[in-house]
Enzyme design. Structure first.
Site, short mmCIF file in Angstrom:
data_model
loop_
_atom_site.label_atom_id
_atom_site.label_comp_id
_atom_site.label_asym_id
_atom_site.label_seq_id
_atom_site.Cartn_x
_atom_site.Cartn_y
_atom_site.Cartn_z
N ASP A 1 34.19 39.66 50.13
CA ASP A 1 34.31 39.48 48.74
C ASP A 1 33.82 38.08 48.40
OD1 ASP A 1 35.25 41.06 46.19
OD2 ASP A 1 36.05 38.94 46.07
N THR A 2 33.15 37.86 47.43
CA THR A 2 32.65 36.66 46.81
C THR A 2 32.72 36.47 45.62
OG1 THR A 2 30.62 36.86 48.46
CG2 THR A 2 30.40 35.30 46.49
#
Length: 193
Positions: free
Chosen positions: A73-74
């Site tokens: 996840d960014t």
């Protein structure tokens, strides 16, 4: 390359999939839809760690002995808050306006899950933008449609060329995956087992 381990990438991101292809890794894509909601008291990498692990939890009981699942996840962290993917044009404009002439952080967490254990790493990169004019922001949104990107921009696109004045840390992390760290970590876990 990785001692008979099978790598499973749980990501619909074309950029992450391309990174794995560019590394010449033999991998399979498996995606499970999850609602990406996190507790509001979490901050910075605590958010991305939580979401990467939430994505991995969806595969509990599904992994074979020799499989390594990778989820990630960014987010963009700016002025004490998380900037995810823009919900519409106006949101994208406001996000880019807030990043103009300022430094923000791009944080990516990567979760490695096997049938025995789960481990999460994260990377933080600081990105500084020049001052962006409204015309430049409109041009970018209209021509590049950055609605699937955290922080409403792709550093590898036009806005990265004209807008980014400084980067401290991993370039690929800003594109959604700290590739060098992922590769080193895969090397480490496949050698120790």
């Amino acid at each position: 390359m990785f001692n008979g381990f099978k790598i499973i990438l749980a990501s619909g991101s074309p950029r992450r999939q391309q990174f794995f292809r560019d590394l010449n890794l033999d991998f399979e894509i498996r995606i499970k839809e999850i609602e990406e909601v996190f507790p509001q008291d979490l901050k910075a990498e605590a958010i991305t760690n939580y979401l990467a692990e939430l994505k991995a939890a969806a595969f509990e009981g599904d992994l074979k002995e020799n499989e390594i699942l990778i989820t990630s996840d960014t987010l963009v962290w700016h002025n004490g808050k998380a900037l995810g993917k823009p919900i519409d044009y106006d949101d994208a404009f406001q996000i880019l306006k807030s990043l103009s002439n300022a430094t923000h952080e791009v944080i990516t967490s990567v979760c490695f899950k096997t049938s025995q254990k789960i481990e999460t790493i994260f990377e933080t990169t600081k990105v500084t933008f020049n001052e962006l004019t409204d015309e430049q922001i409109h041009y970018y949104i209209e021509n590049y449609q950055p609605f699937d990107k955290a922080g409403a921009y792709g550093i590898q696109e036009w806005i990265g060329f004209i807008g980014v004045s400084k980067i401290e840390g991993s370039y690929t992390n800003v594109m959604g995956l700290p590739v060098d760290k992922v590769y080193q970590y895969l090397n480490q876990i496949t050698k120790t087992r």
